[in-house]
Design a protein around this motif. Structure first.
Motif, mmCIF file in Angstrom:
data_model
loop_
_atom_site.group_PDB
_atom_site.id
_atom_site.type_symbol
_atom_site.label_atom_id
_atom_site.label_comp_id
_atom_site.label_asym_id
_atom_site.label_seq_id
_atom_site.Cartn_x
_atom_site.Cartn_y
_atom_site.Cartn_z
ATOM 1 N N UNK A 37 0.846 -1.190 0.000
ATOM 2 C CA UNK A 37 0.000 0.000 0.000
ATOM 3 C C UNK A 37 0.890 1.251 0.000
ATOM 4 N N UNK A 38 2.102 1.086 0.501
ATOM 5 C CA UNK A 38 3.031 2.215 0.596
ATOM 6 C C UNK A 38 3.269 2.857 -0.774
ATOM 7 N N UNK A 39 3.415 2.021 -1.795
ATOM 8 C CA UNK A 39 3.630 2.602 -3.124
ATOM 9 C C UNK A 39 2.381 3.356 -3.584
ATOM 10 N N UNK A 40 1.209 2.817 -3.221
ATOM 11 C CA UNK A 40 -0.037 3.506 -3.600
ATOM 12 C C UNK A 40 -0.070 4.894 -2.969
ATOM 13 N N UNK A 41 0.341 4.969 -1.689
ATOM 14 C CA UNK A 41 0.352 6.277 -1.018
ATOM 15 C C UNK A 41 1.291 7.244 -1.750
ATOM 16 N N UNK A 42 2.439 6.716 -2.110
ATOM 17 C CA UNK A 42 3.432 7.563 -2.761
ATOM 18 C C UNK A 42 2.918 8.099 -4.101
ATOM 19 N N UNK A 43 2.358 7.223 -4.927
ATOM 20 C CA UNK A 43 1.951 7.707 -6.257
ATOM 21 C C UNK A 43 0.723 8.631 -6.169
ATOM 22 N N UNK A 44 -0.143 8.381 -5.183
ATOM 23 C CA UNK A 44 -1.284 9.282 -5.020
ATOM 24 C C UNK A 44 -0.777 10.672 -4.601
ATOM 25 N N UNK A 45 0.145 10.699 -3.649
ATOM 26 C CA UNK A 45 0.708 12.003 -3.218
ATOM 27 C C UNK A 45 1.395 12.702 -4.391
ATOM 28 N N UNK A 46 2.179 11.917 -5.139
ATOM 29 C CA UNK A 46 2.908 12.493 -6.272
ATOM 30 C C UNK A 46 1.934 13.124 -7.271
ATOM 31 N N UNK A 57 -3.371 -11.227 4.313
ATOM 32 C CA UNK A 57 -2.659 -12.401 3.803
ATOM 33 C C UNK A 57 -1.257 -12.393 4.421
ATOM 34 N N UNK A 58 -0.333 -11.628 3.846
ATOM 35 C CA UNK A 58 1.015 -11.573 4.433
ATOM 36 C C UNK A 58 1.749 -10.326 3.936
ATOM 37 N N UNK A 59 2.469 -9.656 4.847
ATOM 38 C CA UNK A 59 3.195 -8.471 4.399
ATOM 39 C C UNK A 59 4.370 -8.815 3.487
ATOM 40 N N UNK A 60 4.892 -10.050 3.597
ATOM 41 C CA UNK A 60 6.062 -10.432 2.818
ATOM 42 C C UNK A 60 5.837 -10.370 1.312
ATOM 43 N N UNK A 61 4.595 -10.495 0.880
ATOM 44 C CA UNK A 61 4.328 -10.429 -0.561
ATOM 45 C C UNK A 61 4.401 -8.983 -1.071
ATOM 46 N N UNK A 62 4.230 -8.020 -0.171
ATOM 47 C CA UNK A 62 4.233 -6.591 -0.517
ATOM 48 C C UNK A 62 3.209 -6.289 -1.624
ATOM 49 N N UNK A 63 1.988 -6.679 -1.390
ATOM 50 C CA UNK A 63 0.941 -6.373 -2.379
ATOM 51 C C UNK A 63 -0.119 -5.462 -1.756
ATOM 52 N N UNK A 64 -0.305 -4.349 -2.411
ATOM 53 C CA UNK A 64 -1.381 -3.433 -2.062
ATOM 54 C C UNK A 64 -2.045 -2.983 -3.352
ATOM 55 N N UNK A 65 -2.952 -2.043 -3.243
ATOM 56 C CA UNK A 65 -3.604 -1.545 -4.468
ATOM 57 C C UNK A 65 -4.307 -0.236 -4.171
ATOM 58 N N UNK A 121 -2.178 7.320 -12.330
ATOM 59 C CA UNK A 121 -1.320 6.736 -11.290
ATOM 60 C C UNK A 121 -0.425 5.655 -11.884
ATOM 61 N N UNK A 122 -0.974 4.920 -12.847
ATOM 62 C CA UNK A 122 -0.174 3.858 -13.475
ATOM 63 C C UNK A 122 1.035 4.446 -14.203
ATOM 64 N N UNK A 123 0.852 5.642 -14.785
ATOM 65 C CA UNK A 123 2.001 6.279 -15.462
ATOM 66 C C UNK A 123 3.105 6.554 -14.449
ATOM 67 N N UNK A 124 2.701 7.044 -13.269
ATOM 68 C CA UNK A 124 3.715 7.317 -12.234
ATOM 69 C C UNK A 124 4.360 6.011 -11.779
ATOM 70 N N UNK A 125 3.523 5.003 -11.577
ATOM 71 C CA UNK A 125 4.045 3.708 -11.127
ATOM 72 C C UNK A 125 5.065 3.144 -12.110
ATOM 73 N N UNK A 126 4.816 3.372 -13.379
ATOM 74 C CA UNK A 126 5.716 2.804 -14.389
ATOM 75 C C UNK A 126 7.132 3.375 -14.245
#
Ligand SMILES: Cc1ncc(COP(=O)(O)O)c(C=O)c1O
Length: 413
Positions: A134-143, A274-282, A299-304
């Motif tokens: 989810x951390x990456x989601x926070x970052x790209x939304x802020x960006x 599920x598990x934090x080790x997979x590092x999956x958020x959305x 957001x996908x453009x930023x993620x790329x």
């Protein structure tokens, strides 16, 4: 070369001595790196993990780490992967797992199916971006929301440091909104929007965790949710709903499922369910954007340009888990939900037994989730945490980390 260097050097600076062979670069000047690196916010996340690792035998109440003892790595991981490959077929799985992939992710439809079952959220799969935590989601939304220095993010305070940190990375100013006992003080929300606009600022969104919040454990009532949605729509402010803990207790309907105005950007994470080790958020971002497409597409453009795409192998593990449990993670997590509920009762009963009537000691009574906040009549900081870990074998979180150093010095999470 020397001439070029001379052009780059400011006239009043003394000339730099040439590097001696074998001596290497001078230390990088922290003051010349991005200002977030000198901000204590960025050290908060690391501190808790570091203290937990340094005192491995201590009883840890500190990070919101899930209880994973029911997982058997050699059985569960292969089973989830197989469930995924069986679902998509061997040929497609070969490309999907081993190759670069779709930026918005490959398990978006599985997530949409899971959201329909677990959260009664009807999400268009195309509006979901699968992220590296989810951390990456926070970052790209802020960006995306920070277009210039006039943009500000409102956030219910105390605030999860992952969000304040993400905002800090992109120089997005965070304006605190009072939580109060309701999880958000709606009067203060309106006041902060108005004040910001009066100062020529643009409040773009308000971040909150409506269910069993991190760090307060507070949940918003249904009526507060409905009023919040109306206020956000009336004032043209997005709501960023972060929901990693709604599962663990009797949660109200999510803001997203109640949203008739299209104001909610929903952040999800499989770290606790599920598990934090997979590092999956959305992130679900179905808001239309001028020129066509949705906020998710932007957001996908930023993620790329951040992670290219989320690890397909990690996505397959989570996707397989969703398939394996018929998309009903809530039912599949029944024993974990009972376990956390039991821990919460032990904590609340233990506090009552030991501290009821003690002057200056108070705590709240969350209905679920991972966190309880304890107010104490003495100063609480990181040194005290260290002392507690070393001398009493107990680790907890100093609340000042969630106030950006502007409060919380008599509180423990
Ligand atoms: C409020 C909040 N949001 C999101 C997350 C999960 O983030 P991630 O998926 O990056 O582990 C956490 C985890 O501690 C959290 O407390």
């Amino acid at each position: 070369m020397t001439a070029q260097l001379a052009v780059l050097t400011r006239e009043d600076d003394p000339p730099e001595p040439p590097a001696e062979p074998g001596v290497g670069l001078r230390p990088l000047d922290l003051g010349e790196l991005h200002s977030s690196l000198s901000d204590p916010t960025l050290a908060s996340m690391g501190l808790l993990n570091e203290v937990t690792e340094r005192f491995p035998d201590a009883v840890s109440f500190a990070p919101g780490r899930p209880y994973l003892h029911s997982f058997a790595p050699n059985e569960d991981l292969p089973r989830y992967l197989r469930a995924f490959t069986d679902y998509v077929g061997a040929e497609k799985a070969r490309t999907q797992l081993f190759q670069y992939g779709r930026t918005k992710g490959l398990i978006h439809e599985l997530i949409a199916a899971n959201l329909a079952v677990d959260e009664r959220i009807e999400a268009d799969a195309e509006s979901i971006v699968v992220t590296s935590g989810c951390q990456e989601a926070m970052f790209i939304v802020c960006r995306a929301l920070r277009s210039d220095e006039r943009d500000v993010l409102l956030a219910v305070a105390p605030t999860y440091v992952g969000m304040t940190g993400a905002a800090r990375l992109v120089d997005l100013t965070v304006v605190p909104v009072r939580s109060g006992d309701d999880g958000i003080d709606l009067g203060d929300f309106v006041a902060k929007i108005t004040e910001a606009r009066d100062q020529g600022l643009r409040p773009r969104a308000c971040y909150l965790v409506p269910d069993f919040a991190n760090p307060t454990g507070i949940s918003l009532s249904l009526s507060t949710r409905l009023r919040l949605l109306d206020i956000a729509a009336d004032h043209g402010v997005l709501l960023i709903e972060d929901n990693p803990y709604g599962f663990f207790g009797d949660a109200m309907p999510t803001l997203k499922s109640l949203d008739r105005h299209g104001v909610v950007v929903y952040l999800g994470s499989y770290a606790k369910t599920v598990m934090p080790g997979a590092r999956i958020g959305y992130v679900i971002a179905d808001q239309p954007v001028t020129g066509g497409g949705t906020f998710a597409d932007e957001l996908a453009k930023l993620k790329s340009m951040v992670t290219v795409n989320t690890s397909p192998i990690a996505q397959a593990v989570i996707g397989g888990r969703l398939i394996d449990c018929g998309f009903d993670l809530r039912a599949a997590n029944a024993s974990e939900i009972a376990f956390y509920g039991g821990n919460l009762r032990v904590m609340l009963d233990g506090l009552a037994e030991r501290f009821a009537g003690t002057a200056g000691v108070r705590w709240n009574q969350p209905g679920g989730g991972f966190f309880v906040v304890l107010s104490v009549p003495f100063h609480v900081d990181d040194d005290l945490l260290e002392y507690s870990a070393r001398n009493h074998g107990v680790i907890w979180t100093p609340m000042h980390h969630f106030y950006g150093g502007r409060g919380g010095y008599q509180q423990i999470r």
